[in-house]
Design a protein around this motif. Structure first.
Motif, short mmCIF file in Angstrom:
data_model
loop_
_atom_site.label_atom_id
_atom_site.label_comp_id
_atom_site.label_asym_id
_atom_site.label_seq_id
_atom_site.Cartn_x
_atom_site.Cartn_y
_atom_site.Cartn_z
N GLY A 1 -48.31 23.96 -15.59
CA GLY A 1 -47.83 25.27 -15.17
C GLY A 1 -48.87 26.04 -14.38
N THR A 2 -50.10 26.09 -14.89
CA THR A 2 -51.15 26.83 -14.19
C THR A 2 -51.57 26.12 -12.90
OG1 THR A 2 -52.84 25.74 -15.56
CG2 THR A 2 -52.03 27.90 -16.29
N ALA B 1 -48.82 26.89 -10.37
CA ALA B 1 -48.91 28.29 -9.94
C ALA B 1 -50.09 28.49 -9.00
CB ALA B 1 -49.05 29.20 -11.17
N SER B 2 -51.21 27.87 -9.32
CA SER B 2 -52.38 27.98 -8.45
C SER B 2 -52.15 27.29 -7.11
CB SER B 2 -53.60 27.38 -9.15
OG SER B 2 -54.76 27.51 -8.37
N ALA B 3 -51.42 26.17 -7.13
CA ALA B 3 -51.13 25.46 -5.88
C ALA B 3 -50.25 26.31 -4.97
CB ALA B 3 -50.45 24.13 -6.18
N LEU B 4 -49.32 27.05 -5.56
CA LEU B 4 -48.46 27.92 -4.75
C LEU B 4 -49.24 29.07 -4.13
CD1 LEU B 4 -45.29 28.10 -7.05
CD2 LEU B 4 -45.54 26.85 -4.90
N PRO C 1 -56.25 27.77 -13.11
CA PRO C 1 -56.13 26.40 -13.60
C PRO C 1 -57.28 25.98 -14.51
CG PRO C 1 -56.75 26.42 -11.29
CD PRO C 1 -56.40 27.83 -11.65
N ALA C 2 -58.46 26.58 -14.30
CA ALA C 2 -59.59 26.25 -15.17
C ALA C 2 -59.29 26.66 -16.61
CB ALA C 2 -60.86 26.93 -14.67
N CYS C 3 -58.77 27.86 -16.79
CA CYS C 3 -58.42 28.32 -18.14
C CYS C 3 -57.25 27.52 -18.70
CB CYS C 3 -58.08 29.81 -18.10
SG CYS C 3 -59.46 30.90 -17.69
N GLY C 4 -56.26 27.26 -17.86
CA GLY C 4 -55.09 26.52 -18.33
C GLY C 4 -55.42 25.10 -18.76
N MET C 5 -56.24 24.42 -17.98
CA MET C 5 -56.60 23.05 -18.32
C MET C 5 -57.47 22.99 -19.57
SD MET C 5 -57.33 21.49 -14.50
CE MET C 5 -57.98 19.96 -15.17
#
Length: 239
Positions: A21-22, A25-28, A57-61
């Motif tokens: 998901g993150t 979202a970051s790719a968009l 994405p760092a926090c999400g991963m």
């Protein structure tokens, strides 16, 4: 509590949202067009390439990696029925891969200066995480192979794990070996390189995303294609 199937199913949902998901979202919101087939995941975590949203994405991963920890113990308790030693190896390599993944998220890519005097530390940690997780998955495949004759469910688990583990692994190894051979400028390798250089199979980004999806499917199979621990322990006592 964390080893019950409903809890693990919820954790799978949280892993999917926090990881994919993150990243999506970051790719968009990426400053340039982000094509997952050709760009590596590290581009999304890079302050240079993604200055506005690299933290997302760092926090999400990192959060997804923490959600994976209960699965390491869950897998060990299932795999030790076939081989306690291999189950311990699987558990330790999964934990090592998770720790390396968290460190990968905390140490974002540095394009100018090294971190702690180490150049490309982020890439090293990312590859270490992938290697540890792949080794843990291979251990799981081996244990599943030993038990695949006992039931149809065990056979399905073995084939599912084997497909999601071996196919990406073979693809990455083939790509890396071919890249090494082309650097050696072997005459027979150059036509192969020229034929594949515009293919998605040549790019590391494709295999990173494929590998991430493979790990998620591996965990899904571990939850939905294995008996509950209560049933498993009852069978062990009967045996």
């Amino acid at each position: 509590m964390f080893y019950r199937k409903p809890v693990l199913a919820v954790l799978l949902g949280l892993i999917f949202l926090s990881f994919f998901g993150t990243l999506c979202a970051s790719a968009l919101m990426f400053p340039e067009t982000y094509d997952w087939r050709y760009r590596v995941i590290s581009n999304l975590l890079s302050p240079r390439d993604n200055p506005g949203h690299y933290w997302l994405p760092a926090c999400g991963m990192a959060l997804a990696a923490l959600f994976m920890l209960p699965f390491a113990r869950y897998l060990q308790r299932h795999l030790e029925i076939s081989s306690p030693r291999v189950a311990r190896v699987s558990y330790r390599t999964f934990v090592a891969g998770i720790v390396a993944l968290v460190c990968t998220c905390l140490i974002v890519p540095q394009h100018i200066h090294g971190v702690f005097g180490i150049w490309r530390l982020h890439e090293f940690l990312a590859r270490s995480s992938a290697a540890f997780l792949a080794l843990g998955m291979l251990c799981g495949c081996w244990c599943a192979w030993k038990g695949c004759r006992k039931s149809v469910l065990a056979a399905r688990l073995f084939w599912t794990w084997s497909c999601v583990t071996l196919l990406p692994l073979v693809g990455v190894l083939f790509s890396e070996c071919l890249l090494l051979l082309t650097r050696l400028k072997l005459s027979w390798a150059m036509p192969v390189r020229n034929g594949l250089r515009h293919s998605v199979f040549w790019h590391l980004g494709f295999w990173e995303w494929t590998g991430a999806a493979a790990v998620f499917v591996f965990l899904c199979a571990a939850v939905f294609l294995t008996p509950s621990l209560a049933v498993l322990e009852a069978k062990v006592r009967e045996g």
